[in-house]
Design a protein around this motif. Structure first.
Motif, PDB file in Angstrom:
ATOM      1  N   ARG A 186      42.052  42.791  50.928  1.00 51.88           N
ATOM      2  CA  ARG A 186      41.647  43.695  49.856  1.00 51.88           C
ATOM      3  C   ARG A 186      42.858  43.952  48.967  1.00 51.88           C
ATOM      4  NH1 ARG A 186      38.259  44.631  53.893  1.00 51.88           N
ATOM      5  NH2 ARG A 186      36.145  45.428  53.448  1.00 51.88           N
ATOM      6  N   PRO A 187      42.729  43.763  47.671  1.00 49.83           N
ATOM      7  CA  PRO A 187      43.884  43.983  46.787  1.00 49.83           C
ATOM      8  C   PRO A 187      44.295  45.442  46.778  1.00 49.83           C
ATOM      9  CG  PRO A 187      41.895  43.668  45.507  1.00 49.83           C
ATOM     10  CD  PRO A 187      41.528  43.364  46.920  1.00 49.83           C
ATOM     11  N   ARG A 188      45.535  45.669  46.461  1.00 52.66           N
ATOM     12  CA  ARG A 188      46.068  47.027  46.377  1.00 52.66           C
ATOM     13  C   ARG A 188      45.553  47.713  45.104  1.00 52.66           C
ATOM     14  NH1 ARG A 188      50.908  47.022  49.753  1.00 52.66           N
ATOM     15  NH2 ARG A 188      51.101  44.924  50.659  1.00 52.66           N
ATOM     16  N   PRO A 189      45.634  49.022  45.047  1.00 51.15           N
ATOM     17  CA  PRO A 189      45.214  49.723  43.818  1.00 51.15           C
ATOM     18  C   PRO A 189      46.066  49.292  42.627  1.00 51.15           C
ATOM     19  CG  PRO A 189      45.422  51.258  45.658  1.00 51.15           C
ATOM     20  CD  PRO A 189      46.012  49.963  46.123  1.00 51.15           C
ATOM     21  N   GLY A 190      45.425  49.138  41.482  1.00 53.28           N
ATOM     22  CA  GLY A 190      46.152  48.775  40.267  1.00 53.28           C
ATOM     23  C   GLY A 190      46.276  47.278  40.108  1.00 53.28           C
ATOM     24  N   TRP A 191      45.577  46.714  39.135  1.00 53.23           N
ATOM     25  CA  TRP A 191      45.636  45.273  38.910  1.00 53.23           C
ATOM     26  C   TRP A 191      46.964  44.882  38.271  1.00 53.23           C
ATOM     27  CZ3 TRP A 191      42.095  43.064  41.592  1.00 53.23           C
ATOM     28  CH2 TRP A 191      40.853  43.681  41.784  1.00 53.23           C
ATOM     29  N   PRO A 192      47.440  43.665  38.491  1.00 51.21           N
ATOM     30  CA  PRO A 192      48.688  43.213  37.858  1.00 51.21           C
ATOM     31  C   PRO A 192      48.619  43.331  36.337  1.00 51.21           C
ATOM     32  CG  PRO A 192      47.999  41.664  39.558  1.00 51.21           C
ATOM     33  CD  PRO A 192      46.869  42.640  39.378  1.00 51.21           C
ATOM     34  N   LEU A 193      49.757  43.592  35.737  1.00 50.01           N
ATOM     35  CA  LEU A 193      49.822  43.759  34.287  1.00 50.01           C
ATOM     36  C   LEU A 193      50.179  42.467  33.561  1.00 50.01           C
ATOM     37  CD1 LEU A 193      51.630  47.222  34.111  1.00 50.01           C
ATOM     38  CD2 LEU A 193      49.171  46.724  33.968  1.00 50.01           C
ATOM     39  N   CYS A 194      50.540  41.424  34.302  1.00 59.72           N
ATOM     40  CA  CYS A 194      50.890  40.159  33.653  1.00 59.72           C
ATOM     41  C   CYS A 194      49.626  39.504  33.080  1.00 59.72           C
ATOM     42  CB  CYS A 194      51.544  39.214  34.656  1.00 59.72           C
ATOM     43  SG  CYS A 194      50.475  38.702  36.023  1.00 59.72           S
ATOM     44  N   PRO A 195      49.761  38.649  32.077  1.00 57.10           N
ATOM     45  CA  PRO A 195      48.598  37.913  31.576  1.00 57.10           C
ATOM     46  C   PRO A 195      47.963  37.103  32.706  1.00 57.10           C
ATOM     47  CG  PRO A 195      50.463  37.652  30.096  1.00 57.10           C
ATOM     48  CD  PRO A 195      50.989  38.313  31.327  1.00 57.10           C
ATOM     49  N   ALA A 196      46.633  37.104  32.767  1.00 57.45           N
ATOM     50  CA  ALA A 196      45.943  36.414  33.852  1.00 57.45           C
ATOM     51  C   ALA A 196      44.661  35.778  33.352  1.00 57.45           C
ATOM     52  CB  ALA A 196      45.654  37.379  34.999  1.00 57.45           C
ATOM     53  N   LEU A 197      44.287  34.687  34.002  1.00 61.07           N
ATOM     54  CA  LEU A 197      43.070  33.939  33.682  1.00 61.07           C
ATOM     55  C   LEU A 197      42.322  33.671  34.979  1.00 61.07           C
ATOM     56  CD1 LEU A 197      41.349  32.134  31.690  1.00 61.07           C
ATOM     57  CD2 LEU A 197      42.856  30.234  32.382  1.00 61.07           C
ATOM     58  N   ILE A 198      41.005  33.799  34.939  1.00 59.89           N
ATOM     59  CA  ILE A 198      40.166  33.484  36.090  1.00 59.89           C
ATOM     60  C   ILE A 198      39.332  32.256  35.752  1.00 59.89           C
ATOM     61  CG2 ILE A 198      38.327  34.310  37.613  1.00 59.89           C
ATOM     62  CD1 ILE A 198      39.308  37.145  37.056  1.00 59.89           C
ATOM     63  N   VAL A 199      39.279  31.314  36.681  1.00 59.73           N
ATOM     64  CA  VAL A 199      38.521  30.078  36.484  1.00 59.73           C
ATOM     65  C   VAL A 199      37.600  29.887  37.685  1.00 59.73           C
ATOM     66  CG1 VAL A 199      38.633  27.615  35.979  1.00 59.73           C
ATOM     67  CG2 VAL A 199      40.532  29.102  35.305  1.00 59.73           C
ATOM     68  N   CYS A 200      36.373  29.474  37.427  1.00 62.50           N
ATOM     69  CA  CYS A 200      35.452  29.260  38.537  1.00 62.50           C
ATOM     70  C   CYS A 200      34.598  28.025  38.307  1.00 62.50           C
ATOM     71  CB  CYS A 200      34.565  30.481  38.765  1.00 62.50           C
ATOM     72  SG  CYS A 200      33.245  30.694  37.547  1.00 62.50           S
ATOM     73  N   SER A 201      33.952  27.598  39.380  1.00 63.41           N
ATOM     74  CA  SER A 201      32.989  26.493  39.344  1.00 63.41           C
ATOM     75  C   SER A 201      31.598  27.083  39.529  1.00 63.41           C
ATOM     76  CB  SER A 201      33.272  25.493  40.471  1.00 63.41           C
ATOM     77  OG  SER A 201      34.592  25.021  40.428  1.00 63.41           O
ATOM     78  N   ARG A 202      30.727  26.891  38.566  1.00 65.84           N
ATOM     79  CA  ARG A 202      29.378  27.463  38.676  1.00 65.84           C
ATOM     80  C   ARG A 202      28.607  26.883  39.856  1.00 65.84           C
ATOM     81  NH1 ARG A 202      29.121  27.243  32.754  1.00 65.84           N
ATOM     82  NH2 ARG A 202      29.271  29.360  31.934  1.00 65.84           N
ATOM     83  N   GLN A 203      28.915  25.637  40.230  1.00 66.81           N
ATOM     84  CA  GLN A 203      28.199  24.981  41.327  1.00 66.81           C
ATOM     85  C   GLN A 203      29.021  24.989  42.623  1.00 66.81           C
ATOM     86  OE1 GLN A 203      25.025  24.122  40.874  1.00 66.81           O
ATOM     87  NE2 GLN A 203      25.274  24.908  38.790  1.00 66.81           N
ATOM     88  N   ASP A 204      29.920  25.946  42.761  1.00 67.23           N
ATOM     89  CA  ASP A 204      30.708  26.101  43.984  1.00 67.23           C
ATOM     90  C   ASP A 204      29.761  26.336  45.161  1.00 67.23           C
ATOM     91  OD1 ASP A 204      32.411  26.952  46.045  1.00 67.23           O
ATOM     92  OD2 ASP A 204      33.744  28.023  44.673  1.00 67.23           O
ATOM     93  N   ARG A 205      29.804  25.460  46.174  1.00 67.45           N
ATOM     94  CA  ARG A 205      28.917  25.583  47.320  1.00 67.45           C
ATOM     95  C   ARG A 205      29.584  26.265  48.515  1.00 67.45           C
ATOM     96  NH1 ARG A 205      27.888  20.751  49.217  1.00 67.45           N
ATOM     97  NH2 ARG A 205      29.363  19.648  47.873  1.00 67.45           N
TER      98      ARG A 205
END
Length: 256
Positions: A186-205
């Motif tokens: 579980r992540p700690r309180p407070g999200w990182p402040l650095c620039p961030a990108l999330i990438v995913c696969s729609r067909q992830d099985r």
């Protein structure tokens, strides 16, 4: 040194090692104009397979930072991480913000945002639970079948993956330690402040793509999705992933 010139550190997932990145590090380096790309192994995998994996994500991060001490002494790094590696990367950016300049999370999830049945699709439970009882060759074939949606990529990768596990076998004990760390993270309180990108696969099985969408909604980080690739997005679509990261970096440089 500007952030775009800083090294990129790539972190793999459960039971995977540096060689499993395949063509992606070269594709990323080229897309980013010759950037330095580093592919360290987490303890218990690859060149470090004889070490015990930590049973917590924080413990896995500790071993990683020790490996990279000389690199980190030169300043912060950019991090791209897949699956369990994404949890390590998120912990890194939260607890050591001066060491992470930019962050890309690929097909990752956290227990505080999504239930276990989304973080690990229930259809895979029988096959995954049987992995410790399987031989190395059969285990790699099973993992590849779950994680890749591209038949040509699977066919090319299977003999390599089996050979790498013979050379640097991940023990059953280390697989279980890594599974325990991922399940409880579980992540700690407070999200990182650095620039961030999330990438995913729609067909992830393996991991439902809703986990990435939920993380993007919680953090307000941009989300990019591939329409057909499997969980191992760097294997199924390395050029696409490298291009998406490069486009995002370019947008940051333009101040967008």
């Amino acid at each position: 040194m500007s952030d775009v010139q800083r090294p990129w550190v790539l972190l793999r997932g459960l039971g995977r090692e540096a060689r499993h990145w395949g063509a992606f590090p070269a594709a990323l380096g080229t897309a980013l104009g010759g950037a330095t790309v580093l592919t360290p192994d987490l303890d218990g995998n690859g060149g470090r397979h004889r070490l015990a994996s930590a049973t917590t994500i924080a413990g896995q991060l500790q071993g990683l930072r020790q490996q990279l001490a000389e690199v980190l002494a030169q300043g912060p790094v950019n991090v791209l991480a897949l699956s369990l590696g994404g949890m390590v990367a998120l912990e890194w950016a939260q607890t050591q913000p001066r060491e992470v300049a930019r962050l890309v999370l690929v097909n990752t999830s956290v227990a505080s945002l999504n239930p276990f049945w989304q973080r690990l699709r229930w259809r895979n439970y029988p096959r995954l639970l049987s992995l410790p009882m399987r031989g190395l060759a059969e285990r790699e074939a099973t993992i590849l079948a779950i994680c890749s949606n591209e038949p040509a990529a699977r066919a090319a990768a299977l003999p390599q993956w089996q050979a790498w596990q013979r050379e640097s076998p991940v023990s059953t004990a280390n697989l279980l330690r890594q599974l325990a760390a991922a399940a409880r993270y579980r992540p700690r309180p407070g999200w990182p402040l650095c620039p961030a990108l999330i990438v995913c696969s729609r067909q992830d099985r393996l991991v439902q793509s809703i986990c990435s969408r939920t993380l993007a909604q919680a953090t307000l980080w941009p989300l990019r999705c591939h329409a057909t690739a499997g969980h191992d997005l760097p294997l199924d679509a390395p050029t696409w992933l490298a291009a998406e990261v490069a486009a995002w970096v370019a947008s940051l440089e333009r101040g967008e």
